[in-house]
Design an enzyme around this catalytic site. Structure first.
Site, PDB file in Angstrom:
ATOM      1  N   THR A 107       0.578  -1.058  -0.023  1.00 27.48           N
ATOM      2  CA  THR A 107      -0.231  -0.255  -0.135  1.00 27.48           C
ATOM      3  C   THR A 107       1.153   1.199   0.099  1.00 27.48           C
ATOM      4  O   THR A 107       1.155   1.829  -0.865  1.00 27.48           O
ATOM      5  CB  THR A 107      -0.933   0.098   0.844  1.00 27.48           C
ATOM      6  OG1 THR A 107      -1.311  -1.507   1.089  1.00 27.48           O
ATOM      7  CG2 THR A 107      -2.005   0.767   1.903  1.00 27.48           C
ATOM      8  N   ALA A 157      11.853  -3.299  -5.702  1.00 26.87           N
ATOM      9  CA  ALA A 157      11.933  -4.817  -5.433  1.00 26.87           C
ATOM     10  C   ALA A 157      10.855  -5.565  -4.300  1.00 26.87           C
ATOM     11  O   ALA A 157      10.662  -5.125  -3.265  1.00 26.87           O
ATOM     12  CB  ALA A 157      13.165  -4.766  -4.635  1.00 26.87           C
ATOM     13  N   GLU A 189      10.473   9.859   9.632  1.00 26.05           N
ATOM     14  CA  GLU A 189       9.427  10.287   9.300  1.00 26.05           C
ATOM     15  C   GLU A 189       7.800   9.480   9.370  1.00 26.05           C
ATOM     16  O   GLU A 189       7.240  10.245  10.128  1.00 26.05           O
ATOM     17  CB  GLU A 189       9.204  11.223   8.258  1.00 26.05           C
ATOM     18  CG  GLU A 189       8.456  12.403   8.391  1.00 26.05           C
ATOM     19  CD  GLU A 189       8.304  13.124   9.675  1.00 26.05           C
ATOM     20  OE1 GLU A 189       8.928  14.061  10.014  1.00 26.05           O
ATOM     21  OE2 GLU A 189       7.296  13.670  10.761  1.00 26.05           O
ATOM     22  N   GLY A 248       2.327   9.090  10.316  1.00 23.50           N
ATOM     23  CA  GLY A 248       1.462   9.154   8.538  1.00 23.50           C
ATOM     24  C   GLY A 248       2.193  10.518   8.642  1.00 23.50           C
ATOM     25  O   GLY A 248       3.484  10.651   8.272  1.00 23.50           O
ATOM     26  N   GLY A 297      -8.995  -0.760   6.223  1.00 19.12           N
ATOM     27  CA  GLY A 297      -6.285  -1.267   5.495  1.00 19.12           C
ATOM     28  C   GLY A 297      -5.570   0.005   6.346  1.00 19.12           C
ATOM     29  O   GLY A 297      -4.459  -0.360   6.152  1.00 19.12           O
ATOM     30  N   GLU A 356      -2.902  -1.975  11.686  1.00 17.97           N
ATOM     31  CA  GLU A 356      -1.957  -3.413  11.497  1.00 17.97           C
ATOM     32  C   GLU A 356      -1.957  -5.071  10.534  1.00 17.97           C
ATOM     33  O   GLU A 356      -2.909  -5.614  10.980  1.00 17.97           O
ATOM     34  CB  GLU A 356      -0.419  -3.519  12.450  1.00 17.97           C
ATOM     35  CG  GLU A 356      -0.427  -2.546  13.194  1.00 17.97           C
ATOM     36  CD  GLU A 356       0.322  -1.634  12.311  1.00 17.97           C
ATOM     37  OE1 GLU A 356       1.619  -2.312  11.849  1.00 17.97           O
ATOM     38  OE2 GLU A 356       0.184  -0.697  11.768  1.00 17.97           O
ATOM     39  N   LYS A 379       6.297   3.193  18.941  1.00 15.35           N
ATOM     40  CA  LYS A 379       6.427   4.637  17.807  1.00 15.35           C
ATOM     41  C   LYS A 379       6.324   6.213  19.157  1.00 15.35           C
ATOM     42  O   LYS A 379       6.689   7.183  18.821  1.00 15.35           O
ATOM     43  CB  LYS A 379       4.678   5.215  17.871  1.00 15.35           C
ATOM     44  CG  LYS A 379       4.171   4.509  16.300  1.00 15.35           C
ATOM     45  CD  LYS A 379       3.228   4.765  16.185  1.00 15.35           C
ATOM     46  CE  LYS A 379       2.317   3.772  14.701  1.00 15.35           C
ATOM     47  NZ  LYS A 379       0.991   4.244  14.283  1.00 15.35           N
TER      48      LYS A 379
HETATM   49  N1  HSE Z   1      -1.634   0.455  12.374  1.00 13.94           N
HETATM   50  C1  HSE Z   1      -2.066   2.042  12.271  1.00 13.94           C
HETATM   51  C2  HSE Z   1      -2.582   2.714  12.934  1.00 13.94           C
HETATM   52  C3  HSE Z   1      -0.069   2.274  10.715  1.00 13.94           C
HETATM   53  O1  HSE Z   1      -3.209   1.730  12.955  1.00 13.94           O
HETATM   54  O2  HSE Z   1      -1.977   4.314  13.396  1.00 13.94           O
HETATM   55  C4  HSE Z   1      -0.028   3.909  10.624  1.00 13.94           C
HETATM   56  O3  HSE Z   1       0.568   3.486  11.690  1.00 13.94           O
END
Ligand code: HSE
Length: 440
Positions: A13, A43, A131, A136, A189, A192, A207
């Site tokens: 994605t 790749a 970053e 995100g 989507g 994780e 994080k």
């Molecule tokens: N699974 C993570 C979330 C994706 O829902 O925030 C971004 O790190």
């Protein structure tokens, strides 16, 4: 015009979003960098064909052998977007060893092996951009490393997992049960691959560990973070939270006490007028307090193809600009120079004090309340309010309690004792309350 060539590992994605933006925004990026940034090799063992518009010029090679990227002397920047620990770690180290700069969104890997990766990069004189690993598309890491560089970071408090926030928001707004909302998040989507990481607070801890290493110049892994997830939160807790004027949020929290720092992730009752109580859906937000700047809030989409792609490209551009101006490693990976990264003691959560919400599940019979209140009293936990409403079908009742500020260690002991009682038929749910002053 100079060309800076990029190799991409992983065409999922975020990988395809990144390729798309590099393709579509090539002219704009060129005007901003003074060089053309060109994706030359992708790749991915699971991809047999790239979208036609990317390959029509015949300038992007698709390979199943990642060594094609490492062995190409023309590729200056390797973007790793496969996630997970291995083989991502080996790929990143191999790219560094081959003298290539690296950009990654891999929070799990950096929170566990950041020390090794950053020190390998420093030795090789290459950069590692990350970053996209936190928040995100929200430029949290750059803000911390550069925009807030003058500040001692006094505290950080944030919503860093979109899936958990989406679940809590849907439960709050529509009363939808947990499992149903989780399936919905997976369909959209942003969960994780293993949604336990989202729900149990592990992704948030990855994080937080990354942010703490930058904010305080310390090495820390997510294993040092005290973690509780949201799987025990039920609609009843959400509706009591609302009744008391709170929203339940999964917060990452760190406070800087000088020689020790807090590192915790847990569901928290946030006063409904607080900015973080109003971050809904899959959005992320982080609230920094700096000694000079005061409070700063960053807010935006913390996941998804284009927002995360935007952050990946920001790193690619930073590196490209540094290459163009002979300023590679202008900003150290963790903002502090490697020789100034020092250990810092993590405050035990047991030593902290919070007001609490408890939901105790007990038999509806005489004397229950006084037994429970007796245990809490013996542990020096003072009650602010107690609610016991309807009896459930199996004869058990939820007893809702709010406490005044109490010590975590005492609360843990008291609840262990309470949950061992025969009259208690389910594990007690405890949620820490953020007080009105923003201190929790
Ligand atoms: N699974 C993570 C979330 C994706 O829902 O925030 C971004 O790190």
């Amino acid at each position: 015009m100079e060309e800076i060539k990029v190799g991409l590992i992983g065409f999922g994605t975020v990988g395809s979003g990144t390729a798309q933006v590099l393709y579509e925004q090539a002219a704009r990026l060129e005007k901003r960098v003074g060089a053309s940034i060109r994706l030359v090799c992708v790749a991915d063992i699971n991809v047999d064909k790239l979208p036609e518009h990317l390959t029509e010029s015949g300038r992007i090679t698709l390979t199943k052998d990642v060594n094609d990227i490492f062995s190409d002397p023309e590729i200056g920047i390797v973007v790793e977007l496969i996630g997970g620990i291995e083989p991502a770690k080996s790929f990143i180290l191999k790219a560094i060893e081959s003298g290539k700069h690296v950009v990654t969104a891999n929070k799990a890997l950096l929170s566990l092996h950041g020390k090794e990766i950053f020190s390998a990069a420093a030795q090789q004189g290459v950069e590692v951009g990350f970053e996209a690993s936190v928040g995100g598309g929200v430029p949290i890491i750059k803000s911390l490393k550069e925009g807030l560089v003058a500040n001692k970071i006094v505290s950080m408090m944030g919503i860093l997992n979109g899936t958990a926030n989406y679940i809590l928001t849907q439960m709050t707004d529509h009363g939808t049960p947990f499992g149903e909302v989780l399936r919905d998040a997976q369909d959209q989507g942003f969960a994780e691959a293993d949604p336990t990481y989202d729900i149990e607070g592990i992704d948030t801890a990855h994080k937080l560990a990354i942010l703490m290493s930058i904010a305080y110049g310390m090495h820390i892994t997510h294993e040092d973070v005290s973690i509780e997830g949201i799987s025990q939160v039920e609609p009843i807790d959400i509706s009591y939270a609302r009744e008391f004027g709170y929203r339940i949020k999964l917060l990452a929290i760190s406070r800087n006490h000088g020689d020790h720092v807090e590192a915790r992730v847990h569901p928290t009752m946030v006063p409904e007028e607080h900015l973080l109580a109003n971050i809904n859906g899959a959005f992320n937000a982080i609230h920094f307090t700096g000694d000079m700047v005061g409070n700063v809030l960053l807010y935006g989409l913390g996941a998804g193809m284009m927002p995360t792609g935007s952050a990946v490209i920001a790193d690619v551009v930073d590196i490209a600009r540094n290459i163009m101006t002979n300023a590679v490693n202008r900003v150290p990976s963790l903002s502090y120079l490697p020789e100034h990264i020092a250990p810092r003691r993590i405050t035990s959560i047991k030593d902290l004090r919070f007001p609490y919400y408890f939901r105790i599940t007990a038999a509806d019979q005489p004397g229950v309340l006084s037994t429970i209140a007796g245990i809490l009293g013996r542990h020096n936990i003072s009650l602010e309010s107690v609610i016991q409403k309807s009896r459930r079908q199996n004869g058990a009742v939820p007893i809702i309690m709010r406490t005044h500020e109490a010590e975590e260690a005492a609360v843990q002991h008291a609840l262990t004792e309470i949950d061992r009682l025969d009259i208690c038929t389910g594990a007690t749910v405890k949620i820490r309350i953020l007080d009105e002053t923003g201190k929790d």
